[in-house]
Scaffold this motif. Sequence first.
Motif, PDB file in Angstrom:
ATOM      1  N   THR A   1       0.846  -0.880  -0.115  1.00 38.51           N
ATOM      2  CA  THR A   1       0.175  -0.394  -0.278  1.00 38.51           C
ATOM      3  C   THR A   1       0.765   0.963  -0.122  1.00 38.51           C
ATOM      4  O   THR A   1       1.021   2.094  -0.800  1.00 38.51           O
ATOM      5  CB  THR A   1      -0.768   0.429   1.438  1.00 38.51           C
TER       6      THR A   1
ATOM      7  N   VAL B   1       2.363   1.991  -3.862  1.00 39.57           N
ATOM      8  CA  VAL B   1       1.316   2.112  -4.056  1.00 39.57           C
ATOM      9  C   VAL B   1       0.979   3.961  -4.171  1.00 39.57           C
ATOM     10  O   VAL B   1       1.413   4.627  -5.494  1.00 39.57           O
ATOM     11  CB  VAL B   1       0.160   1.016  -4.150  1.00 39.57           C
ATOM     12  N   CYS B   2       1.079   4.076  -3.127  1.00 37.70           N
ATOM     13  CA  CYS B   2       0.747   5.031  -2.622  1.00 37.70           C
ATOM     14  C   CYS B   2       1.253   6.413  -2.968  1.00 37.70           C
ATOM     15  O   CYS B   2       0.988   7.435  -2.942  1.00 37.70           O
ATOM     16  CB  CYS B   2       0.250   5.702  -1.304  1.00 37.70           C
TER      17      CYS B   2
ATOM     18  N   ASN C   1       2.121   6.283  -6.978  1.00 40.87           N
ATOM     19  CA  ASN C   1       0.324   7.199  -7.605  1.00 40.87           C
ATOM     20  C   ASN C   1      -0.261   8.866  -6.324  1.00 40.87           C
ATOM     21  O   ASN C   1      -0.989   9.531  -6.733  1.00 40.87           O
ATOM     22  CB  ASN C   1      -0.805   6.214  -7.443  1.00 40.87           C
TER      23      ASN C   1
ATOM     24  N   THR D   1      -0.315   9.708  -4.050  1.00 46.91           N
ATOM     25  CA  THR D   1      -1.179   9.973  -2.908  1.00 46.91           C
ATOM     26  C   THR D   1      -0.499  10.065  -1.622  1.00 46.91           C
ATOM     27  O   THR D   1      -0.850  10.914  -0.512  1.00 46.91           O
ATOM     28  CB  THR D   1      -2.174   8.549  -2.471  1.00 46.91           C
TER      29      THR D   1
HETATM   30  C1  NAG Z   1      -3.434   5.660  -4.821  1.00 48.44           C
HETATM   31  O1  NAG Z   1      -3.200   4.094  -3.768  1.00 48.44           O
HETATM   32  C2  NAG Z   1      -4.489   4.158  -3.077  1.00 48.44           C
HETATM   33  C3  NAG Z   1      -3.621   2.799  -2.486  1.00 48.44           C
HETATM   34  O2  NAG Z   1      -4.603   1.455  -3.144  1.00 48.44           O
HETATM   35  C4  NAG Z   1      -5.375   4.317  -3.347  1.00 48.44           C
HETATM   36  O3  NAG Z   1      -6.497   4.367  -2.056  1.00 48.44           O
HETATM   37  C5  NAG Z   1      -5.519   5.868  -3.628  1.00 48.44           C
HETATM   38  O4  NAG Z   1      -7.461   5.771  -4.410  1.00 48.44           O
HETATM   39  C6  NAG Z   1      -4.734   5.896  -4.838  1.00 48.44           C
HETATM   40  N1  NAG Z   1      -5.353   6.768  -6.127  1.00 48.44           N
HETATM   41  C7  NAG Z   1      -5.270   7.574  -7.007  1.00 48.44           C
HETATM   42  C8  NAG Z   1      -4.897   8.854  -7.588  1.00 48.44           C
HETATM   43  O5  NAG Z   1      -5.175   6.733  -7.499  1.00 48.44           O
END
Ligand code: NAG
Length: 96
Positions: A76, A79-80, A83, A85
């Motif tokens: 997690t 990924v954050c 992307n 976040t």
């Molecule tokens: C990025 O990844 C996180 C974890 O999977 C997710 O909660 C979040 O919505 C994502 N944000 C975008 C902008 O894709």
Amino acid sequence: MLGSSNVVVMFSISGCCMCHVVKQPFFGLGVGPAIVELNKEKYSSEMQSVLYQLSGGQHSVLSVFVGSKILGGIETLMVCHINDTLVSLLKAVGAL
Ligand SMILES: *[C@@H]1O[C@H](CO)[C@@H](O)[C@H](O)[C@H]1NC(C)=O
């Protein structure tokens, strides 16, 4: 080092080499995470079972908390980070 710190807390076990990798995005952003090495804590098994419940029943060598809310484990976090976040999360809790 920015901020009042310890907004980010990582629970890990010492000698976990992934944990070293996982710290990097935070250091890159100038946030020094507090690191709790569970195997060095007196109540390590209790803490681990609480973490297990908080993470929705997932066993993880690492749990990351941002602003006292659980973010998740290594996947997690990565990924954050990828992307973008992670930055908004850190801003939301005042770490940036
Ligand atoms: C990025 O990844 C996180 C974890 O999977 C997710 O909660 C979040 O919505 C994502 N944000 C975008 C902008 O894709």
